[in-house]
Design an enzyme around this catalytic site. Sequence first.
Site, PDB file in Angstrom:
ATOM      1  N   HIS A 133      38.732  56.237  46.420  1.00  0.00           N
ATOM      2  CA  HIS A 133      38.186  57.195  46.925  1.00  0.00           C
ATOM      3  C   HIS A 133      38.142  57.960  44.923  1.00  0.00           C
ATOM      4  CE1 HIS A 133      42.421  58.611  44.547  1.00  0.00           C
ATOM      5  NE2 HIS A 133      42.589  57.750  45.505  1.00  0.00           N
ATOM      6  N   HIS A 142      28.213  44.507  41.545  1.00  0.00           N
ATOM      7  CA  HIS A 142      28.509  43.431  42.613  1.00  0.00           C
ATOM      8  C   HIS A 142      29.841  43.414  43.060  1.00  0.00           C
ATOM      9  CE1 HIS A 142      28.113  39.679  45.200  1.00  0.00           C
ATOM     10  NE2 HIS A 142      29.126  39.835  45.288  1.00  0.00           N
TER      11      HIS A 142
HETATM   12  C1  LIG Z   1      28.849  36.386  49.125  1.00  0.00           C
HETATM   13  C2  LIG Z   1      29.543  35.776  47.927  1.00  0.00           C
HETATM   14  O1  LIG Z   1      29.985  34.331  47.729  1.00  0.00           O
HETATM   15  S1  LIG Z   1      29.770  36.625  46.803  1.00  0.00           S
HETATM   16  C3  LIG Z   1      30.023  35.936  45.214  1.00  0.00           C
HETATM   17  C4  LIG Z   1      31.764  35.633  44.658  1.00  0.00           C
HETATM   18  N1  LIG Z   1      31.625  34.943  43.575  1.00  0.00           N
HETATM   19  C5  LIG Z   1      32.986  35.421  43.032  1.00  0.00           C
HETATM   20  O2  LIG Z   1      33.858  35.040  43.295  1.00  0.00           O
HETATM   21  C6  LIG Z   1      32.969  34.416  41.435  1.00  0.00           C
HETATM   22  C7  LIG Z   1      33.608  34.738  40.687  1.00  0.00           C
HETATM   23  N2  LIG Z   1      33.842  34.127  39.404  1.00  0.00           N
HETATM   24  C8  LIG Z   1      34.470  33.307  38.689  1.00  0.00           C
HETATM   25  O3  LIG Z   1      36.231  33.859  39.279  1.00  0.00           O
HETATM   26  C9  LIG Z   1      35.051  32.165  37.702  1.00  0.00           C
HETATM   27  O4  LIG Z   1      35.587  31.641  37.667  1.00  0.00           O
HETATM   28  C10 LIG Z   1      34.881  33.647  36.280  1.00  0.00           C
HETATM   29  C11 LIG Z   1      32.993  33.865  36.263  1.00  0.00           C
HETATM   30  C12 LIG Z   1      36.070  34.513  35.942  1.00  0.00           C
HETATM   31  C13 LIG Z   1      34.553  32.399  35.060  1.00  0.00           C
HETATM   32  O5  LIG Z   1      33.918  31.851  35.012  1.00  0.00           O
HETATM   33  P1  LIG Z   1      32.726  30.430  33.240  1.00  0.00           P
HETATM   34  O6  LIG Z   1      32.834  31.902  33.125  1.00  0.00           O
HETATM   35  O7  LIG Z   1      31.820  29.548  33.912  1.00  0.00           O
HETATM   36  O8  LIG Z   1      34.795  29.927  33.412  1.00  0.00           O
HETATM   37  P2  LIG Z   1      35.054  28.266  33.901  1.00  0.00           P
HETATM   38  O9  LIG Z   1      34.746  28.103  34.893  1.00  0.00           O
HETATM   39  O10 LIG Z   1      33.997  26.995  32.559  1.00  0.00           O
HETATM   40  O11 LIG Z   1      36.480  28.482  33.149  1.00  0.00           O
HETATM   41  C14 LIG Z   1      36.890  28.987  32.094  1.00  0.00           C
HETATM   42  C15 LIG Z   1      38.386  28.998  32.192  1.00  0.00           C
HETATM   43  O12 LIG Z   1      38.769  30.204  33.526  1.00  0.00           O
HETATM   44  C16 LIG Z   1      39.385  29.858  35.016  1.00  0.00           C
HETATM   45  N3  LIG Z   1      39.788  30.709  34.735  1.00  0.00           N
HETATM   46  C17 LIG Z   1      38.102  30.345  35.818  1.00  0.00           C
HETATM   47  N4  LIG Z   1      37.811  31.385  36.950  1.00  0.00           N
HETATM   48  C18 LIG Z   1      39.442  32.181  36.981  1.00  0.00           C
HETATM   49  C19 LIG Z   1      39.974  33.194  38.067  1.00  0.00           C
HETATM   50  N5  LIG Z   1      39.269  33.119  38.530  1.00  0.00           N
HETATM   51  N6  LIG Z   1      40.825  32.663  38.105  1.00  0.00           N
HETATM   52  C20 LIG Z   1      41.834  32.632  37.099  1.00  0.00           C
HETATM   53  N7  LIG Z   1      41.535  31.608  36.278  1.00  0.00           N
HETATM   54  C21 LIG Z   1      40.127  31.207  35.920  1.00  0.00           C
HETATM   55  C22 LIG Z   1      39.732  27.970  34.278  1.00  0.00           C
HETATM   56  O13 LIG Z   1      40.570  27.506  34.892  1.00  0.00           O
HETATM   57  C23 LIG Z   1      39.727  27.347  33.414  1.00  0.00           C
HETATM   58  O14 LIG Z   1      41.036  27.469  32.351  1.00  0.00           O
HETATM   59  P3  LIG Z   1      40.604  26.501  31.169  1.00  0.00           P
HETATM   60  O15 LIG Z   1      40.285  27.545  30.328  1.00  0.00           O
HETATM   61  O16 LIG Z   1      42.254  26.714  31.357  1.00  0.00           O
HETATM   62  O17 LIG Z   1      40.199  25.183  32.030  1.00  0.00           O
END
Ligand SMILES: CC(=O)SCCNC(=O)CCNC(=O)[C@H](O)C(C)(C)COP(=O)(O)OP(=O)(O)OC[C@H]1O[C@@H](n2cnc3c(N)ncnc32)[C@H](O)[C@@H]1OP(=O)(O)O
Length: 205
Positions: A133, A142
């Site tokens: 809500h 997104h």
């Molecule tokens: C229908 C569909 O498919 S819709 C698609 C939906 N997509 C998603 O939900 C994906 C969301 N994206 C993420 O979670 C990504 O990992 C992001 C955007 C948070 C980060 O991506 P990037 O900027 O490329 O970061 P990268 O992969 O280099 O990771 C950097 C650090 O963060 C950490 N990290 C990345 N994602 C996460 C997460 N979700 N939770 C905790 N830690 C994370 C990595 O392990 C890394 O740690 P380190 O430096 O200690 O090794």
Amino acid sequence: MKNVIIVGAGGHSKVAQECIQQQGEYKIVGILDNKFTAYEKIGEQFYAPFTDFEQFKNETDYWFIAIGDNKVRAKVAEQLGDVAYATIIHPTAIVSQTATIEPGSIIMPVTVIQPDAIVGRHTIINTGAIIEHDVIISESAHISPRATITGGVKIGTCVHVGAAAVVNPQVQLGDYSIIGAGAVVTANTEPHQTYVGIPARKLEK
Ligand SMILES: CC(=O)SCCNC(=O)CCNC(=O)[C@H](O)C(C)(C)COP(=O)(O)OP(=O)(O)OC[C@H]1O[C@@H](n2cnc3c(N)ncnc32)[C@H](O)[C@@H]1OP(=O)(O)O
């Protein structure tokens, strides 16, 4: 049935097209994407490069931008200019009568949108997400599958909330901020920054 042209022919478009078919309000007459090099008609649908979009403006009542990348979707909306956009709501979505879904947005299967929530233009509410809500979502955001946006949250332009993330009540997410999959956001986020983890912390690059 109202005619609609889809922009985008990738994975998100595939899901959007199925939603449109199941909603049953719009007939997809054509798909534009720069991966098509020339106009081609197959059955009742045409396929053409997006760069040719001006020539199709008189052939449709509505447009829908089915591109998953928030910034690209927002840019395409700017390029298309003053056209009418379809609002896509899957029949299994539960949408409160007092919620507002603005044109160009898509509400995917088994989502819930609660009273007085506002979903801004060109926003994706992906599969199984919950929008509680009084949530206000700005344009071109997104909300990924199974994310939970709790009561009174405000979400800025082009924000991406990752899959299964939770945003706590009243929190504000700055424009273009990114929330990692599975995060729990307990405090406001700064614009253009990425947050991950429980509780969510800014990712320093
Ligand atoms: C229908 C569909 O498919 S819709 C698609 C939906 N997509 C998603 O939900 C994906 C969301 N994206 C993420 O979670 C990504 O990992 C992001 C955007 C948070 C980060 O991506 P990037 O900027 O490329 O970061 P990268 O992969 O280099 O990771 C950097 C650090 O963060 C950490 N990290 C990345 N994602 C996460 C997460 N979700 N939770 C905790 N830690 C994370 C990595 O392990 C890394 O740690 P380190 O430096 O200690 O090794």
